[in-house]
Design a protein around this motif. Structure first.
Motif, short mmCIF file in Angstrom:
data_model
loop_
_atom_site.label_atom_id
_atom_site.label_comp_id
_atom_site.label_asym_id
_atom_site.label_seq_id
_atom_site.Cartn_x
_atom_site.Cartn_y
_atom_site.Cartn_z
N PRO A 120 49.29 15.20 27.69
CA PRO A 120 47.98 15.84 27.74
C PRO A 120 47.34 15.88 26.35
N LYS A 121 46.08 16.21 26.30
CA LYS A 121 45.40 16.35 25.02
C LYS A 121 45.72 17.70 24.40
N PRO A 122 45.82 17.78 23.06
CA PRO A 122 46.04 19.08 22.42
C PRO A 122 44.93 20.06 22.80
N VAL A 123 45.31 21.33 22.88
CA VAL A 123 44.36 22.39 23.23
C VAL A 123 43.78 22.98 21.95
N PRO A 124 42.46 22.91 21.76
CA PRO A 124 41.85 23.46 20.53
C PRO A 124 42.11 24.96 20.42
N GLY A 125 42.58 25.38 19.26
CA GLY A 125 42.77 26.80 18.99
C GLY A 125 44.00 27.41 19.60
N GLY A 126 44.81 26.63 20.29
CA GLY A 126 46.00 27.18 20.93
C GLY A 126 47.27 26.55 20.41
N ARG A 127 48.39 27.13 20.79
CA ARG A 127 49.70 26.60 20.41
C ARG A 127 50.16 25.59 21.46
N THR A 128 50.99 24.64 21.02
CA THR A 128 51.65 23.72 21.94
C THR A 128 53.15 23.91 21.80
N ILE A 129 53.79 24.27 22.91
CA ILE A 129 55.24 24.48 22.92
C ILE A 129 55.86 23.49 23.90
N VAL A 130 56.91 22.83 23.45
CA VAL A 130 57.62 21.86 24.28
C VAL A 130 58.96 22.47 24.70
N ILE A 131 59.20 22.50 26.00
CA ILE A 131 60.47 22.98 26.53
C ILE A 131 60.97 21.95 27.54
N GLY A 132 62.21 22.08 27.95
CA GLY A 132 62.69 21.16 28.97
C GLY A 132 64.19 21.07 29.05
N ALA A 133 64.65 20.33 30.05
CA ALA A 133 66.08 20.18 30.28
C ALA A 133 66.36 18.92 31.07
N GLY A 134 67.52 18.32 30.82
CA GLY A 134 67.95 17.15 31.57
C GLY A 134 68.66 16.16 30.68
N LYS A 135 69.26 15.16 31.32
CA LYS A 135 69.97 14.13 30.56
C LYS A 135 69.02 13.31 29.70
N GLY A 136 67.75 13.25 30.10
CA GLY A 136 66.75 12.52 29.31
C GLY A 136 65.92 13.40 28.42
N ALA A 137 66.25 14.70 28.32
CA ALA A 137 65.36 15.64 27.62
C ALA A 137 65.18 15.31 26.14
N ALA A 138 66.26 14.92 25.46
CA ALA A 138 66.14 14.63 24.03
C ALA A 138 65.28 13.39 23.79
N ALA A 139 65.47 12.35 24.58
CA ALA A 139 64.66 11.14 24.43
C ALA A 139 63.21 11.43 24.77
N MET A 140 62.98 12.29 25.75
CA MET A 140 61.62 12.67 26.10
C MET A 140 60.98 13.47 24.97
N ALA A 141 61.74 14.38 24.38
CA ALA A 141 61.22 15.18 23.27
C ALA A 141 60.85 14.29 22.08
N LYS A 142 61.71 13.32 21.80
CA LYS A 142 61.42 12.41 20.68
C LYS A 142 60.17 11.59 20.97
N ALA A 143 59.99 11.17 22.22
CA ALA A 143 58.79 10.41 22.58
C ALA A 143 57.53 11.26 22.42
N VAL A 144 57.63 12.54 22.76
CA VAL A 144 56.49 13.44 22.53
C VAL A 144 56.16 13.51 21.05
N GLU A 145 57.17 13.76 20.23
CA GLU A 145 56.94 13.86 18.78
C GLU A 145 56.34 12.57 18.21
N ASP A 146 56.85 11.44 18.66
CA ASP A 146 56.39 10.16 18.13
C ASP A 146 54.94 9.85 18.49
N HIS A 147 54.43 10.49 19.53
CA HIS A 147 53.09 10.14 20.01
C HIS A 147 52.14 11.34 20.05
#
Length: 422
Positions: A32-59
């Motif tokens: 999604p697009k960043p929300v102006p003026g708000g915080r963005t928090i990433v949470i999650g769980a699963g065998k793919g969670a770390a790879a998904m988190a890294k993909a979020v950070e990279d993009h």
């Protein structure tokens, strides 16, 4: 086109399937697009969670923070999102503590804030927060019994939702009134987002009564306090139509079908006609193998329903009702049953692997089968039927040096099977 190396051909199909459903390939387009003026928090769980988190950070263009939990040895380094490792398939204290921290992290959010929830298979065990009147030890024992019972993944997750303080939509309610965007890699036959990892951010149509019926169906004894929790309705989940979910979105970013189609494309490139049987096969591994063996023999004898050479590809999630004490894994069990049923039929080769790189709780992804597998085993004094009775598919293919060991793939769209008939 002749296949000079059938084993390598099957390994190539498996690799192409895994690559097609990696987080790096599939996730960025759904951010999604960043929300102006708000915080963005990433949470999650699963065998793919770390790879998904890294993909979020990279993009991601903007600030973010967060916490995800994944299986031991499935982690990846991230700069802004903490990665915690925990136990799977039976939960442990690390997963419980991570779940508690996650709930604390999302407290006090506002309508201006955005929560990106990353969900993949395995999240049910990894994000384990038993209901307040149920202990972790009780939850662990119920999980062990479910895993050995032959229950389907949807049945197991129904029970898990109603014994949890975070699954079945409860995590999303903790984030309210912030908007929650859930990105999911599906390990569920049929791709129902509410079943993946027991749907921590989605409303749940199942009931405590359903959970009780499943425990009764598989004759799973549970403590009296667990029965009371379900019978009283204390374990009821938030339902579809609840207005607290109205602003939220969910997107399935990778599926078994996409993995199967990638493998089919690879087969065509090598001159072999592929046939995708189904992406949602369920049932006992050894029984599903009998059906596949019968189909392979029909192709060999009558060129029906497909003409050889061809490769039959399928996915889904089979189960094993454990009665022995061997080293198993549902894919190894499938292949051992297939080997016995084919009875040294020439011209048939097969692979069966879990797309997460781990077959059940073993150290292999799966195994490969060749027409001489049973003969080679018998030369070593191995009795295939005896090993199948003991749920020891791992032992059979280990003795032949035909296990496939890849390490964690950090994605998960469940079983991958391919049967090459030449």
């Amino acid at each position: 086109m002749p296949i000079d190396n059938p084993k390598q051909f099957l390994l190539d199909l498996y690799s192409s399937a895994i690559s097609a459903v990696s987080a790096e390939k599939c996730l960025p387009q759904y951010l999604p697009k960043p929300v102006p003026g708000g915080r963005t928090i990433v949470i999650g769980a699963g065998k793919g969670a770390a790879a998904m988190a890294k993909a979020v950070e990279d993009h991601w263009d903007g600030e973010l923070s967060g916490l995800v939990v994944t299986r031991y040895e499935h982690g990846l380094p991230c700069k802004h999102i903490e990665v915690v490792e925990a136990s799977h398939p039976v939960p442990d204290a690390a997963g419980r503590d991570a779940a508690k921290r996650m709930l604390e992290m999302v407290k006090g959010l506002t309508e201006k804030d955005l929560v990106i929830c990353l969900v993949s298979g395995g999240g049910s065990a990894l994000l384990a927060l038993p209901a307040k009147n149920i202990t972790l030890e009780e939850k662990q024992q119920i999980n062990r019994k479910l895993l050995r019972s032959g229950a389907s993944i949807s049945e197991m997750n129904c029970v898990r939702k109603h014994l949890s303080d975070i699954k079945g939509g409860r995590l999303a309610l903790a984030c309210a009134p912030a908007k929650v965007v859930t990105l999911l890699i599906s390990d569920i036959p049929g791709d129902d987002p509410g079943i993946i990892a027991s749907g921590p951010t989605l409303p749940d149509p199942t009931t405590c009564e359903d959970a009780l019926a499943i425990l009764k169906k598989y004759q799973i004894d549970v403590p009296a306090n667990v029965v009371k929790h379900l019978e009283s309705g204390e374990g009821e989940t938030p339902k579809p139509g609840d207005p607290r979910f109205a602003r939220n979105e969910n997107h399935i970013i990778a599926t078994a079908q996409e993995a199967l189609e990638a493998a089919a494309e690879m087969a065509r490139a090598q001159g072999i006609t592929p046939y995708i049987l189904s992406d949602r096969i369920e049932g006992e591994s050894r029984d599903i193998a009998l059906m596949h063996a019968a189909m392979a023999k029909q192709v060999i004898d009558r060129n029906q329903p497909f003409e050889k050479p061809c490769v039959i590809i399928s996915g889904g999630e089979t189960t094993v009702t454990v009665k022995g004490n061997g080293r198993g894994g549902r894919n190894a069990e499938f292949l051992l049953s297939l080997a016995i049923a084919l009875d040294k039929e020439p011209g048939v080769y097969a692979i069966a692997c879990d797309t997460d790189g781990i077959d059940g709780s073993e150290d292999n992804a799966g195994a490969v089968y060749a027409p001489d597998s049973v003969a080679r085993a018998e030369e070593k004094g191995i009795r295939p039927r005896k090993l199948l009775e003991n749920n020891d598919g791992y032992g059979f293919f280990d003795a032949l040096d035909d296990l496939i060991v890849t390490g964690p793939s950090r994605t998960n769209v469940n079983d991958f099977r391919a049967i090459l008939i030449i």
